[in-house]
Write a protein that holds these residues in place. Sequence first.
Motif, PDB file in Angstrom:
ATOM      1  N   GLU A 176      18.049 -16.280  18.046  1.00 19.82           N
ATOM      2  CA  GLU A 176      17.186 -16.997  18.996  1.00 19.82           C
ATOM      3  C   GLU A 176      16.294 -18.032  18.326  1.00 19.82           C
ATOM      4  OE1 GLU A 176      17.252 -16.831  22.154  1.00 19.82           O
ATOM      5  OE2 GLU A 176      18.244 -14.936  22.631  1.00 19.82           O
ATOM      6  N   ASN A 177      16.007 -17.826  17.029  1.00 17.36           N
ATOM      7  CA  ASN A 177      14.948 -18.641  16.434  1.00 17.36           C
ATOM      8  C   ASN A 177      15.235 -18.916  14.957  1.00 17.36           C
ATOM      9  OD1 ASN A 177      12.540 -19.623  15.356  1.00 17.36           O
ATOM     10  ND2 ASN A 177      11.300 -18.493  16.836  1.00 17.36           N
ATOM     11  N   PRO A 178      15.856 -20.064  14.651  1.00 18.28           N
ATOM     12  CA  PRO A 178      16.246 -20.335  13.261  1.00 18.28           C
ATOM     13  C   PRO A 178      15.076 -20.599  12.321  1.00 18.28           C
ATOM     14  CG  PRO A 178      16.801 -22.183  14.705  1.00 18.28           C
ATOM     15  CD  PRO A 178      16.295 -21.087  15.596  1.00 18.28           C
ATOM     16  N   THR A 179      13.859 -20.716  12.835  1.00 20.00           N
ATOM     17  CA  THR A 179      12.721 -20.948  11.932  1.00 20.00           C
ATOM     18  C   THR A 179      11.828 -19.708  11.800  1.00 20.00           C
ATOM     19  OG1 THR A 179      11.369 -21.877  13.698  1.00 20.00           O
ATOM     20  CG2 THR A 179      12.654 -23.439  12.397  1.00 20.00           C
ATOM     21  N   ALA A 180      12.267 -18.575  12.342  1.00 25.38           N
ATOM     22  CA  ALA A 180      11.450 -17.354  12.264  1.00 25.38           C
ATOM     23  C   ALA A 180      11.557 -16.707  10.888  1.00 25.38           C
ATOM     24  CB  ALA A 180      11.906 -16.361  13.325  1.00 25.38           C
ATOM     25  N   GLY A 181      10.582 -15.833  10.573  1.00 26.48           N
ATOM     26  CA  GLY A 181      10.622 -15.019   9.359  1.00 26.48           C
ATOM     27  C   GLY A 181      10.796 -13.552   9.728  1.00 26.48           C
ATOM     28  N   ILE A 182      11.388 -12.796   8.815  1.00 20.69           N
ATOM     29  CA  ILE A 182      11.525 -11.341   8.976  1.00 20.69           C
ATOM     30  C   ILE A 182      10.962 -10.723   7.710  1.00 20.69           C
ATOM     31  CG2 ILE A 182      13.186  -9.425   9.053  1.00 20.69           C
ATOM     32  CD1 ILE A 182      15.015 -11.337  10.718  1.00 20.69           C
ATOM     33  N   LEU A 183       9.995  -9.813   7.853  1.00 24.26           N
ATOM     34  CA  LEU A 183       9.433  -9.142   6.682  1.00 24.26           C
ATOM     35  C   LEU A 183       9.855  -7.676   6.715  1.00 24.26           C
ATOM     36  CD1 LEU A 183       7.606  -9.197   4.159  1.00 24.26           C
ATOM     37  CD2 LEU A 183       5.728  -8.444   5.652  1.00 24.26           C
ATOM     38  N   ARG A 184      10.706  -7.297   5.744  1.00 20.79           N
ATOM     39  CA  ARG A 184      11.103  -5.883   5.649  1.00 20.79           C
ATOM     40  C   ARG A 184      10.171  -5.153   4.687  1.00 20.79           C
ATOM     41  NH1 ARG A 184      17.152  -7.251   4.544  1.00 20.79           N
ATOM     42  NH2 ARG A 184      18.010  -7.551   6.645  1.00 20.79           N
ATOM     43  N   ILE A 185       9.777  -3.941   5.097  1.00 21.31           N
ATOM     44  CA  ILE A 185       8.982  -3.067   4.240  1.00 21.31           C
ATOM     45  C   ILE A 185       9.680  -1.705   4.184  1.00 21.31           C
ATOM     46  CG2 ILE A 185       6.810  -4.285   4.653  1.00 21.31           C
ATOM     47  CD1 ILE A 185       6.117  -2.227   6.785  1.00 21.31           C
ATOM     48  N   SER A 186       9.168  -0.800   3.340  1.00 20.70           N
ATOM     49  CA  SER A 186       9.860   0.468   3.113  1.00 20.70           C
ATOM     50  C   SER A 186       8.814   1.562   2.886  1.00 20.70           C
ATOM     51  CB  SER A 186      10.734   0.282   1.870  1.00 20.70           C
ATOM     52  OG  SER A 186      11.193   1.499   1.374  1.00 20.70           O
ATOM     53  N   TYR A 187       8.828   2.608   3.685  1.00 20.09           N
ATOM     54  CA  TYR A 187       7.874   3.718   3.533  1.00 20.09           C
ATOM     55  C   TYR A 187       6.456   3.173   3.255  1.00 20.09           C
ATOM     56  CZ  TYR A 187      11.753   7.021   3.556  1.00 20.09           C
ATOM     57  OH  TYR A 187      12.856   7.754   3.923  1.00 20.09           O
ATOM     58  N   PRO A 188       5.861   2.467   4.219  1.00 18.17           N
ATOM     59  CA  PRO A 188       4.530   1.897   3.986  1.00 18.17           C
ATOM     60  C   PRO A 188       3.452   2.977   3.908  1.00 18.17           C
ATOM     61  CG  PRO A 188       5.198   1.604   6.291  1.00 18.17           C
ATOM     62  CD  PRO A 188       6.382   2.163   5.559  1.00 18.17           C
ATOM     63  N   PHE A 189       2.472   2.771   3.008  1.00 19.07           N
ATOM     64  CA  PHE A 189       1.352   3.719   2.898  1.00 19.07           C
ATOM     65  C   PHE A 189       0.059   2.974   2.628  1.00 19.07           C
ATOM     66  CE2 PHE A 189       0.774   4.248  -1.831  1.00 19.07           C
ATOM     67  CZ  PHE A 189       1.847   3.473  -2.260  1.00 19.07           C
ATOM     68  N   ARG A 190      -1.054   3.587   3.066  1.00 16.06           N
ATOM     69  CA  ARG A 190      -2.363   2.948   2.975  1.00 16.06           C
ATOM     70  C   ARG A 190      -3.444   4.017   3.017  1.00 16.06           C
ATOM     71  NH1 ARG A 190      -4.598   0.405   8.485  1.00 16.06           N
ATOM     72  NH2 ARG A 190      -6.438   0.709   7.191  1.00 16.06           N
ATOM     73  N   SER A 191      -4.687   3.605   2.792  1.00 11.16           N
ATOM     74  CA  SER A 191      -5.807   4.537   2.952  1.00 11.16           C
ATOM     75  C   SER A 191      -6.416   4.318   4.341  1.00 11.16           C
ATOM     76  CB  SER A 191      -6.857   4.261   1.874  1.00 11.16           C
ATOM     77  OG  SER A 191      -7.395   2.963   2.064  1.00 11.16           O
TER      78      SER A 191
ATOM     79  N   LEU B 222      -4.550   4.180  -3.712  1.00 10.83           N
ATOM     80  CA  LEU B 222      -4.735   5.063  -2.561  1.00 10.83           C
ATOM     81  C   LEU B 222      -5.743   6.163  -2.882  1.00 10.83           C
ATOM     82  CD1 LEU B 222      -3.908   6.195   0.245  1.00 10.83           C
ATOM     83  CD2 LEU B 222      -2.079   7.442  -0.910  1.00 10.83           C
ATOM     84  N   VAL B 223      -5.587   6.792  -4.047  1.00 10.98           N
ATOM     85  CA  VAL B 223      -6.466   7.915  -4.411  1.00 10.98           C
ATOM     86  C   VAL B 223      -7.905   7.414  -4.601  1.00 10.98           C
ATOM     87  CG1 VAL B 223      -6.910   9.676  -6.173  1.00 10.98           C
ATOM     88  CG2 VAL B 223      -4.585   9.288  -5.344  1.00 10.98           C
ATOM     89  N   ALA B 224      -8.045   6.224  -5.198  1.00  8.05           N
ATOM     90  CA  ALA B 224      -9.390   5.670  -5.396  1.00  8.05           C
ATOM     91  C   ALA B 224     -10.041   5.348  -4.047  1.00  8.05           C
ATOM     92  CB  ALA B 224      -9.313   4.416  -6.260  1.00  8.05           C
ATOM     93  N   GLU B 225      -9.257   4.837  -3.101  1.00  7.45           N
ATOM     94  CA  GLU B 225      -9.832   4.444  -1.804  1.00  7.45           C
ATOM     95  C   GLU B 225     -10.056   5.642  -0.888  1.00  7.45           C
ATOM     96  OE1 GLU B 225      -7.478   1.337   0.008  1.00  7.45           O
ATOM     97  OE2 GLU B 225      -7.597   0.083  -1.789  1.00  7.45           O
ATOM     98  N   GLU B 226      -9.158   6.597  -0.920  1.00  7.46           N
ATOM     99  CA  GLU B 226      -9.202   7.698   0.046  1.00  7.46           C
ATOM    100  C   GLU B 226     -10.235   8.753  -0.344  1.00  7.46           C
ATOM    101  OE1 GLU B 226      -7.585   9.229   3.724  1.00  7.46           O
ATOM    102  OE2 GLU B 226      -7.618   7.273   2.759  1.00  7.46           O
TER     103      GLU B 226
END
Length: 300
Positions: free
Chosen positions: A151-166, A293-297
């Motif tokens: 549908e959109n030849p100028t779009a971006g796709i960002l793949r991530i994997s098992y995301p983690f955060r605090s 993560l450990v420092a922030e959490e």
Amino acid sequence: MVGSHFLQHSRYPVHAAGRTDPRSLGLPAEGFSVVRLERGSEVERFVETRPEAVIVNFAARTDVDSVERERTASPTPSQGGEAWSINALAPGTIARGAQRSGKYFVQLSTDFVFDGTAGPYAETDLRSPTSDHLSWYGWTKGEGERRVEEENPTAGILRISYPFRSAFPRKLDFARALVAKHRAGTLPPLYTDQRFTPTWIPDATRALQAMMEARGVGIFHAASPETTTPYEFARRLLQRVSGAEPVLDRGSLRKALARPETTPRPVLGGLRCHRLAQLGVHLTGWREGIDLLVAEERWK
Ligand SMILES: NC(=O)c1ccc[n+]([C@@H]2O[C@H](COP(=O)([O-])OP(=O)(O)OC[C@H]3O[C@@H](n4cnc5c(N)ncnc54)[C@H](OP(=O)(O)O)[C@@H]3O)[C@@H](O)[C@H]2O)c1
């Protein structure tokens, strides 16, 4: 979980859209519109009429085991269930609206679009052409990517994997869930034969900002530059949290996948990330991510 971090750290004002007003969760947003992704014509009208120049789709049906129950023999909109509608059809609808109204669009995606026989996968690797060895979640996300590209030849796709955060109690990512289960004494055996590349969520936020500024077209990967296993990851994380060597049971994803009730997951999964370096984005290794993560959490 990923979108909330973007809201908290965006360099630009954000108008949020979805089912839940992020401001009710204490998250910042300039404004909010109720948008339900299963309502295609409303989504398209919303995208076309908003004044913003950029739109990012974080929303998805992400519970891999519950999405698996929606698997059908024929992936048509009428038979495909909620995940089909939200993960596969909605990204195409947003991409079309963005294309018609001249907006830059980024779709969030996953390494589960690969069958996990030869990972980690580069941006140039082709996603699995059939759903046979994928989770239904992975197949619907790959179909979402395909529709965005169509549908959109100028779009971006960002793949991530098992995301983690605090600091996001509303949903525990796999890393914080590991700590919670270890403390509750409910940690299952941890796979030593699964390889993956966990994404430190602040990297996803930085990647999105860089893509937005460069109007990056096509697929980008954001994940740890080194692979790990659930066993190795948990061992280091729990060592860092408690200061002691944890006692962990070892398991095998290959053996688990031999049981018919197990949802397919990539065994040799993960992402190789080449393109974000060209946009000046540093990607955090899984060990460094654990330390942050450990420092922030600050677990007590
Ligand atoms: N989590 C992972 O392990 C993982 C791994 C790789 C890639 N990803 C991708 O990264 C992105 C973000 O994942 P996440 O873990 O942050 O997801 P998440 O925490 O499950 O959040 C999903 C969001 O989608 C919204 N949503 C779901 N159905 C909707 C609908 N019908 N209409 C409008 N909004 C709807 C939810 O709204 P409510 O808040 O109202 O429920 C929620 O805010 C997704 O595209 C996902 O596929 C995630």
